[in-house]
Design a protein around this motif. Structure first.
Motif, mmCIF file in Angstrom:
data_model
loop_
_atom_site.group_PDB
_atom_site.id
_atom_site.type_symbol
_atom_site.label_atom_id
_atom_site.label_comp_id
_atom_site.label_asym_id
_atom_site.label_seq_id
_atom_site.Cartn_x
_atom_site.Cartn_y
_atom_site.Cartn_z
ATOM 1 N N LEU A 1 64.546 20.985 5.532
ATOM 2 C CA LEU A 1 63.828 21.837 4.582
ATOM 3 C C LEU A 1 63.120 22.988 5.285
ATOM 4 C CD1 LEU A 1 62.394 19.051 2.280
ATOM 5 C CD2 LEU A 1 64.113 20.764 1.638
ATOM 6 N N ASP A 2 62.579 22.713 6.458
ATOM 7 C CA ASP A 2 61.925 23.760 7.233
ATOM 8 C C ASP A 2 62.927 24.847 7.639
ATOM 9 O OD1 ASP A 2 59.524 24.790 8.456
ATOM 10 O OD2 ASP A 2 60.430 24.281 10.389
ATOM 11 N N LYS A 3 64.197 24.479 7.769
ATOM 12 C CA LYS A 3 65.272 25.420 8.111
ATOM 13 C C LYS A 3 65.913 26.017 6.849
ATOM 14 C CE LYS A 3 65.400 24.420 12.593
ATOM 15 N NZ LYS A 3 64.649 25.296 13.454
ATOM 16 N N LYS A 4 65.318 25.731 5.675
ATOM 17 C CA LYS A 4 65.832 26.225 4.379
ATOM 18 C C LYS A 4 67.193 25.631 4.024
ATOM 19 C CE LYS A 4 62.444 29.326 4.025
ATOM 20 N NZ LYS A 4 61.251 28.671 4.384
ATOM 21 N N ILE A 5 67.405 24.373 4.416
ATOM 22 C CA ILE A 5 68.639 23.655 4.116
ATOM 23 C C ILE A 5 68.301 22.544 3.122
ATOM 24 C CG2 ILE A 5 70.497 22.228 5.066
ATOM 25 C CD1 ILE A 5 69.977 23.660 7.774
ATOM 26 N N ILE A 6 69.035 22.484 2.019
ATOM 27 C CA ILE A 6 68.786 21.486 0.975
ATOM 28 C C ILE A 6 69.481 20.177 1.354
ATOM 29 C CG2 ILE A 6 69.166 20.896 -1.451
ATOM 30 C CD1 ILE A 6 69.250 23.979 -1.947
ATOM 31 N N PRO A 7 68.726 19.080 1.478
ATOM 32 C CA PRO A 7 69.360 17.790 1.774
ATOM 33 C C PRO A 7 69.871 17.127 0.494
ATOM 34 C CG PRO A 7 66.985 17.555 1.823
ATOM 35 C CD PRO A 7 67.269 19.001 1.522
ATOM 36 N N ILE A 8 71.077 16.598 0.561
ATOM 37 C CA ILE A 8 71.642 15.792 -0.521
ATOM 38 C C ILE A 8 71.977 14.442 0.093
ATOM 39 C CG2 ILE A 8 73.526 15.519 -2.170
ATOM 40 C CD1 ILE A 8 73.669 18.570 -2.315
ATOM 41 N N ILE A 9 71.410 13.384 -0.465
ATOM 42 C CA ILE A 9 71.521 12.062 0.144
ATOM 43 C C ILE A 9 72.274 11.119 -0.780
ATOM 44 C CG2 ILE A 9 70.240 10.117 1.116
ATOM 45 C CD1 ILE A 9 67.877 12.131 1.416
ATOM 46 N N ILE A 10 73.258 10.413 -0.217
ATOM 47 C CA ILE A 10 73.981 9.369 -0.934
ATOM 48 C C ILE A 10 73.313 8.049 -0.553
ATOM 49 C CG2 ILE A 10 76.175 8.171 -1.246
ATOM 50 C CD1 ILE A 10 77.534 10.789 -0.244
ATOM 51 N N SER A 11 72.763 7.362 -1.534
ATOM 52 C CA SER A 11 72.115 6.079 -1.267
ATOM 53 C C SER A 11 71.976 5.310 -2.568
ATOM 54 C CB SER A 11 70.734 6.281 -0.649
ATOM 55 O OG SER A 11 70.125 5.032 -0.387
ATOM 56 N N ASP A 12 71.929 4.008 -2.444
ATOM 57 C CA ASP A 12 71.690 3.183 -3.624
ATOM 58 C C ASP A 12 70.303 2.536 -3.564
ATOM 59 O OD1 ASP A 12 72.179 1.446 -1.564
ATOM 60 O OD2 ASP A 12 73.555 0.164 -2.668
ATOM 61 N N ASN A 13 69.467 3.013 -2.669
ATOM 62 C CA ASN A 13 68.135 2.449 -2.523
ATOM 63 C C ASN A 13 67.153 3.219 -3.401
ATOM 64 O OD1 ASN A 13 65.335 2.340 -1.215
ATOM 65 N ND2 ASN A 13 66.417 0.552 -0.439
ATOM 66 N N SER A 14 66.420 2.524 -4.244
ATOM 67 C CA SER A 14 65.530 3.179 -5.205
ATOM 68 C C SER A 14 64.210 3.637 -4.579
ATOM 69 C CB SER A 14 65.238 2.248 -6.380
ATOM 70 O OG SER A 14 64.536 1.120 -5.944
ATOM 71 N N PHE A 15 63.982 3.346 -3.308
ATOM 72 C CA PHE A 15 62.729 3.767 -2.681
ATOM 73 C C PHE A 15 62.928 4.934 -1.724
ATOM 74 C CE2 PHE A 15 58.663 3.232 -0.456
ATOM 75 C CZ PHE A 15 57.838 3.070 -1.549
ATOM 76 N N LEU A 16 64.157 5.237 -1.372
ATOM 77 C CA LEU A 16 64.438 6.302 -0.414
ATOM 78 C C LEU A 16 63.957 7.689 -0.868
ATOM 79 C CD1 LEU A 16 65.615 6.222 2.402
ATOM 80 C CD2 LEU A 16 67.783 6.914 1.421
ATOM 81 N N PRO A 17 63.988 8.027 -2.149
ATOM 82 C CA PRO A 17 63.463 9.342 -2.554
ATOM 83 C C PRO A 17 61.998 9.556 -2.165
ATOM 84 C CG PRO A 17 64.789 8.434 -4.306
ATOM 85 C CD PRO A 17 64.631 7.345 -3.270
#
Length: 168
Positions: free
Chosen positions: A102-118
């Motif tokens: 985010l500091d580099k202005k890059i949007i992270p998209i995460i594949i996960s099935d864990n409900s606490f990771l966000p």
């Protein structure tokens, strides 16, 4: 930050998706000398009970979505976040990587099935003092303060930077 310290790179891409990967996505490799300024999106998977075959299938569908976009963006698939010895290690690594991106202005998209990771992603936005809108796919709305879901954790933060929350 050396992203290779955090990720196991993708080893195999479906043949039909190689054209999408080569057109829009770069893949992190052990030999990558990344120039992050050219990327606007970073995809990775983290702490998942989803089998690798299903994660690969999700990636393949995601790669195909890129065909409808203009060439105005470039993305990188960082691979699978390395497993930590505890779940807290995974949260810290996710927050650390997201804050860096985010500091580099890059949007992270995460594949996960864990409900606490966000929650870790939210902490990255909070560390940078950026307002954030969170959208999640969930079967229920969680309101009870516990360690099972991130929304009550975020709402109880003093320096809350949550702008909006959407649940589909």
């Amino acid at each position: 930050m050396n992203l290779n310290d955090y990720f196991n790179p993708i080893s195999k891409i479906d043949k039909q998706n190689k054209k999408f990967v080569s057109g829009y996505f770069d893949l992190l490799s052990d030999k990558s000398n990344l120039h992050l300024k050219k990327y606007s999106i970073a995809l990775f998977s983290a702490f998942s009970t989803i089998p690798n075959s299903q994660t690969a299938e999700i990636r393949n569908h995601f790669y195909q979505l890129s065909a409808s976009f203009s060439k105005s963006f470039k993305a990188i698939d960082l691979g699978e976040l390395k497993k930590g010895s505890t779940f807290s290690d995974i949260l810290f690594a996710t927050r650390d990587v997201c804050e860096f991106l985010l500091d580099k202005k890059i949007i992270p998209i995460i594949i996960s099935d864990n409900s606490f990771l966000p929650y870790a992603v939210y902490l990255a936005y909070e560390a940078l003092n950026h307002p954030v809108t969170i959208t999640s796919l969930d079967y229920t709305i969680h309101c009870k303060l516990d360690d099972q879901h991130y929304i009550p954790q975020i709402l109880s933060r003093k320096n809350n930077t949550l702008f909006n929350s959407n649940i589909l």
